[in-house]
Design an enzyme around this catalytic site. Sequence first.
Site, mmCIF file in Angstrom:
data_model
loop_
_atom_site.group_PDB
_atom_site.id
_atom_site.type_symbol
_atom_site.label_atom_id
_atom_site.label_comp_id
_atom_site.label_asym_id
_atom_site.label_seq_id
_atom_site.Cartn_x
_atom_site.Cartn_y
_atom_site.Cartn_z
ATOM 1 N N PRO A 1 -53.463 39.386 -11.513
ATOM 2 C CA PRO A 1 -52.979 40.500 -10.940
ATOM 3 C C PRO A 1 -53.365 41.776 -11.483
ATOM 4 C CG PRO A 1 -51.630 39.479 -12.568
ATOM 5 C CD PRO A 1 -52.879 38.755 -12.619
ATOM 6 N N GLN B 1 -46.587 38.857 -8.225
ATOM 7 C CA GLN B 1 -46.203 39.248 -9.526
ATOM 8 C C GLN B 1 -44.983 40.195 -9.649
ATOM 9 O OE1 GLN B 1 -48.014 41.600 -12.551
ATOM 10 N NE2 GLN B 1 -48.157 39.846 -13.968
ATOM 11 N N CYS C 1 -47.850 44.144 -19.153
ATOM 12 C CA CYS C 1 -48.286 45.579 -18.936
ATOM 13 C C CYS C 1 -47.993 46.301 -19.919
ATOM 14 C CB CYS C 1 -47.510 45.989 -17.539
ATOM 15 S SG CYS C 1 -48.443 47.595 -16.893
ATOM 16 N N ASN D 1 -56.359 34.010 -20.659
ATOM 17 C CA ASN D 1 -56.893 35.107 -20.110
ATOM 18 C C ASN D 1 -57.633 36.161 -21.152
ATOM 19 O OD1 ASN D 1 -55.406 38.062 -19.129
ATOM 20 N ND2 ASN D 1 -57.059 37.191 -17.941
ATOM 21 N N GLY D 2 -58.363 36.846 -20.713
ATOM 22 C CA GLY D 2 -59.022 37.914 -21.366
ATOM 23 C C GLY D 2 -60.409 37.454 -21.835
ATOM 24 N N ASP D 3 -61.517 38.551 -21.087
ATOM 25 C CA ASP D 3 -62.800 38.735 -21.366
ATOM 26 C C ASP D 3 -63.659 37.436 -20.858
ATOM 27 O OD1 ASP D 3 -61.991 40.666 -23.028
ATOM 28 O OD2 ASP D 3 -62.635 40.111 -24.687
ATOM 29 N N ARG E 1 -61.091 41.720 -14.919
ATOM 30 C CA ARG E 1 -61.970 42.685 -14.884
ATOM 31 C C ARG E 1 -63.501 42.172 -14.419
ATOM 32 N NH1 ARG E 1 -61.573 44.980 -20.724
ATOM 33 N NH2 ARG E 1 -61.053 42.668 -20.974
#
Length: 327
Positions: free
Chosen positions: A16, A70, A100, A200-202, A225
Amino acid sequence: MKIGNLLLDGQVCTAPMAGITDKAFREILARQKPALIMTEMISDQALLYENEKTHFLADLTGENYPVGIQLCGSNPAYLADAARILAQKGACLIDINMGCPAPKIVKNGEGSQIMRHPALAAELVTAVKNAVSIPVTVKMRKGWSAEEENFLQVGKAVAKAGADAITLHGRYREQFYSGNADWESIARLVREVPVPVIGNGDIFSPQDAQKMLMETGCAGIMIGRGMLGNPWLVGDTVTFLQDGKMPENHRQQELFLTMRDHLQRHVQLWGEKKGIPQMRKHLAWYVKGLPKAAQFRQELNNQTSLQEVLILLANYEEELAKRRLHT
Ligand SMILES: Cc1cc2nc3c(=O)[nH]c(=O)nc-3n(C[C@H](O)[C@H](O)[C@H](O)COP(=O)(O)O)c2cc1C
């Protein structure tokens, strides 16, 4: 991947992203066949107060692929009422935002602020679970800060309250997006909670996704991203995880076709006046690293109509083709 009673085809989810994963971009992403596509966060109160834009953001009409919505909020009753509305819009699951980091969100007691109150986190899940029959998931961070790391506590609390899966972004709120995502925290959560964990992440390459799955034992992965200006990363990751092969360079072949398609869908959704300025960031991401990208971006800033941007794209495509011929 199975989330509650929902069987998803594969392990790759798209994240999201506020101001980014609207219907136009979701349609572009859907072609990459991820298991799950998320909307951006939707405010429960704005939805309940009949805010027109919020209803527009949560509209899933015509989307024939698994879309999760979400929700962002911190009042159990509001969140439950908003979830009921969203379930009727065709969402395959409801995700609760507990990650967030934005000041205006956390000041309201929402997003990652919820992690500071594990009992409230559980209460929110219980309320939404009681309101809808579709799966309910939670997306969170490692905690507010290193001093307040509590993802295991919150993870266990929300799983006990009925969360059907948990997505963990391996950073603290205070880190925003700095430093590296800590995948070891994902592995720890996998060991400690009885529900699927989405890591999640990178993730910026299909190999990253495979590495995260192997190192953490997570049930699925979520890309954020890395898919900006590069939706092919999603499809390439799906293919790589399925058969271990790196697909051909779809980006090069489909770049301009996809930019035009995304642009046209976006303008159809938002109109020219809002849509063209909003699309500038997407187009800038698409051309990142290409020759004369800076000049393209500069010229783009002066264009205000769809027709003008289409002409600019055509000229840029032609110029790049000529350069290729001469090199
Ligand atoms: C511009 C932007 C908007 C985001 N919006 C949301 C959001 O609405 N809800 C959410 O849970 N996370 C949001 N995130 C966080 C992403 O979903 C994801 O957790 C984060 O970017 C880490 O994944 P990545 O390293 O693959 O980007 C946002 C991130 C960015 C950069």
